[in-house]
Write a protein that holds these residues in place. Structure first.
Motif, PDB file in Angstrom:
ATOM      1  N   ARG A  85       2.333   0.613  -4.174  1.00 22.47           N
ATOM      2  CA  ARG A  85       3.046   1.574  -5.026  1.00 22.47           C
ATOM      3  C   ARG A  85       4.387   0.968  -5.438  1.00 22.47           C
ATOM      4  NH1 ARG A  85       6.572   5.932  -4.883  1.00 22.47           N
ATOM      5  NH2 ARG A  85       5.858   7.855  -5.907  1.00 22.47           N
ATOM      6  N   THR A 116       1.565  10.326  -3.939  1.00 21.89           N
ATOM      7  CA  THR A 116       1.273   9.170  -3.091  1.00 21.89           C
ATOM      8  C   THR A 116       2.547   8.650  -2.430  1.00 21.89           C
ATOM      9  OG1 THR A 116       1.571   7.599  -4.914  1.00 21.89           O
ATOM     10  CG2 THR A 116      -0.651   8.480  -4.580  1.00 21.89           C
ATOM     11  N   GLU A 118      -3.465   8.461  -2.130  1.00 27.47           N
ATOM     12  CA  GLU A 118      -2.935   7.095  -2.125  1.00 27.47           C
ATOM     13  C   GLU A 118      -4.051   6.088  -1.836  1.00 27.47           C
ATOM     14  OE1 GLU A 118       0.479   4.271  -0.038  1.00 27.47           O
ATOM     15  OE2 GLU A 118       0.200   6.334   0.668  1.00 27.47           O
TER      16      GLU A 118
END
Length: 590
Positions: free
Chosen positions: A374, A305, A322
């Motif tokens: 993230r 991702t 992702e």
């Protein structure tokens, strides 16, 4: 021919029987059978071989390798499966690799026999501390890939296991051989009765010898009281500790595919996997939210991702991966910890012209916060031989499947964040099917009303695969984690005992740190272990299937245990003191 003649001889039969006693009794004591009574007799095979071949160094070396090979065949037969499936070697290469690894990585057996025989011969009398010294030396100073110790088998006893807070598995190995050598010495009933009559005789006629005998008896009692008493004290001390918080954690075991050499359609298999993960999480969390969802190592294989110039150039970045991770975290307002590939170029330099040979790839795990962002990642530091790297460059030509991963360089805890406490505000939740038309940014925009203020509420210690079984490595992490998370993919070993053994070898980290362990596997077996090394509700997920398991993980108040502070200090002190006593004794009697 010499080997064949030896094996069919009486001496060969007795030798193989001794190898079998040590191998089988250890296996019966170990996971998943967990019959700890056998462990006290497992060293008998070693004791018998040493006694029959005392001082015959060449024979002791050969017998040591015999123990190594049979022990591997019984307890670690899954190494062959790893070599063929994980490493991709054909059987005619896998067999010599298996035998070679059994010998090279179990030097502890010949080393133990040599040291023990040398010391026993020099002392010339019953001195059980020598048995402890010899096994500690052998376990400390011989190479291993899958670090295992006889103390790990002793730790199946919950009371004795608590001593790992001070000595890890090493001290339990020394304790085992000390007690086992006493049992071996008194195994003959006639010798035991003679031993009792000797005590009476010595008390009345030979006071000097009586004192020596009394010292031996007292030393045994002291060691027994020390280990059982200290274990009992620590067990009740930590059992009564009140947690400062609880975190609801969900483990998702997706049973992701390993590879596609059997002709399956990769695209179809990956789509099925992503759909499966999405549905498993939604089923568990739709009505009951959690603080953290943990996916295992290779839960989504082959992709990342991490959107960068490097990951796009080598085609491992996948926006749908992702997007789905963002959907899960935003839809349920939870932290999501998952495994991925990652890549960069040394020095962090990226350019329009990326040379593939400059690229480093990593086995990485990442946390996505409840806002679908993230955040921190951890790259695996200890790589697995024959799967993630080869010891020699020329060996890569033998296996087209072995990866060429780079080790990570940072050993930081992973912060996690306060989860969303309110239900989702969106009118329509997103699922895997929606990722075909939505980018990760579009997913975050869809759930903008669900986003919350980012607030760190703790951190956990991340470990990937067999890193959890290396005690000296794990204690290098700094800081006070709330708990330990171990993600692994044991699917490479098939439906074998490996997954249970892997967990048992790592279970002592819970005691050394006095922290819970969240063990998330791809295909089994996943489990929660508390700070006393107890498997919660004794609930293990089945092997080679999909499953979920969730528990409330207790956050134990931070305390630097003796082992975290000083490591193997006590074991080294013991070896030093016994070595010094032996040296003085040998000088006086030379």
């Amino acid at each position: 021919m010499k080997l064949a003649r030896f094996l069919i001889s009486r001496e060969g039969f007795i030798s193989v029987l001794c190898y079998t006693v040590t191998a089988v009794f250890s296996f019966l004591s170990f996971a998943p059978l967990n019959l700890p009574i056998f462990v006290w007799f497992a060293p008998f095979g070693l004791f018998i071989i040493e006694k029959r071949n005392r001082g015959e160094w060449k024979k002791l070396i050969y017998h040591g390798f015999g123990f190594a090979i049979l022990f591997y065949l019984v307890s670690f037969h899954w190494v062959y499966h790893m070599t063929t499936v994980f490493g991709g070697f054909d059987w005619y290469l896998a067999v010599p690799i298996f035998i070679g690894s059994a010998i090279l990585l179990n030097f502890k057996f010949p080393v133990y026999l040599l040291i023990f025989s040398f010391l026993v011969k020099k002392v010339g009398k019953f001195f059980p501390l020598i048995a402890s010294f010899s096994i500690l030396f052998a376990e400390f100073f011989t190479p291993q890939v899958f670090p295992w110790y006889f103390g790990n088998v002793v730790a199946e006893n919950q009371i004795l296991a608590q001593n790992a807070e001070y000595t890890s598995a090493y001290g339990l190995s020394g304790f085992l051989f000390f007690v086992s050598y006493y049992l071996f010495y008194l195994k003959n009933p006639k010798k035991f009765l003679h031993f009792l009559s000797l005590i009476q005789s010595l008390i009345t006629k030979h006071r000097k010898l009586a004192k020596q005998l009394l010292v031996g008896i007292v030393s045994l009692l002291i060691v027994l009281v020390l280990f059982f008493g200290n274990g009992f004290y620590l067990y009740h001390k930590w059992d009564n500790v009140q947690p400062i918080a609880e975190r609801e954690v969900l483990i998702v075991q997706p049973n992701a595919p390993l590879e596609f050499r059997d002709g399956r359609n990769p695209a179809e298999e990956i789509r099925n996997l992503m759909t499966r993960i999405d549905r498993m999480v939604e089923t568990e969390l739709k009505q009951k939210p959690v603080d953290l969802v943990v996916l295992p190592e290779s839960g989504v294989p082959f992709f990342t991702t991490h959107d960068s110039e490097v990951t796009r150039s080598i085609r491992i970045y996948w926006h749908q991966f992702e997007s789905l991770m963002a959907i899960i975290s935003l839809r349920h307002g939870t932290n999501l910890f998952y495994n991925e590939l990652d890549a960069d170029i040394p020095g962090g330099k990226e350019s329009a012209r990326i040379i593939r040979n400059d690229i480093r790839t990593y086995n990485s795990s990442v946390l996505m916060n409840p806002n679908g962002e993230r955040k921190n990642s951890y790259q695996k530091v200890f790589l697995l031989i024959f799967g993630e790297y080869m010891p020699f460059e020329w060996m890569y030509a033998l296996s087209g499947q072995t990866g060429q991963f780079a080790p990570g360089t940072k050993m930081d805890l992973i912060p996690y964040y306060e989860s969303r406490q309110t239900p989702s505000n969106v009118t329509k939740d997103l699922h895997w099917e929606d990722t075909f038309g939505l980018s990760p940014d579009s997913v975050r925009e869809h759930y903008r009303s669900n986003q919350i203020e980012e607030k760190t509420i703790g951190s956990f210690l991340p470990l990937i695969c067999y890193e959890v079984i290396i005690s000296e490595f794990v204690r290098k992490f700094e800081g006070d984690p709330d708990f330990i998370v171990n993600v692994t993919n044991d699917k490479w070993y098939g439906n074998s005992v490996e997954s249970y053994q892997h967990h048992t070898l790592g279970r002592l980290r819970a005691i050394e740190f006095r922290k819970w362990i969240v063990r998330s596997t791809n295909s089994g077996t996943s489990v929660f272990t508390d700070h006393l090394g107890r498997n919660i509700d004794n609930e293990f997920t089945p092997i080679e299937t999909t499953a979920t398991i969730r528990k409330k993980v207790s956050v134990i108040p931070g305390e630097m245990t003796f082992y975290r502070l000083y490591g193997n200090l006590l074991s080294y002190l013991f070896m030093g003191i016994v070595g010094l006593v032996f040296f003085v004794y040998a000088k006086r009697n030379s």
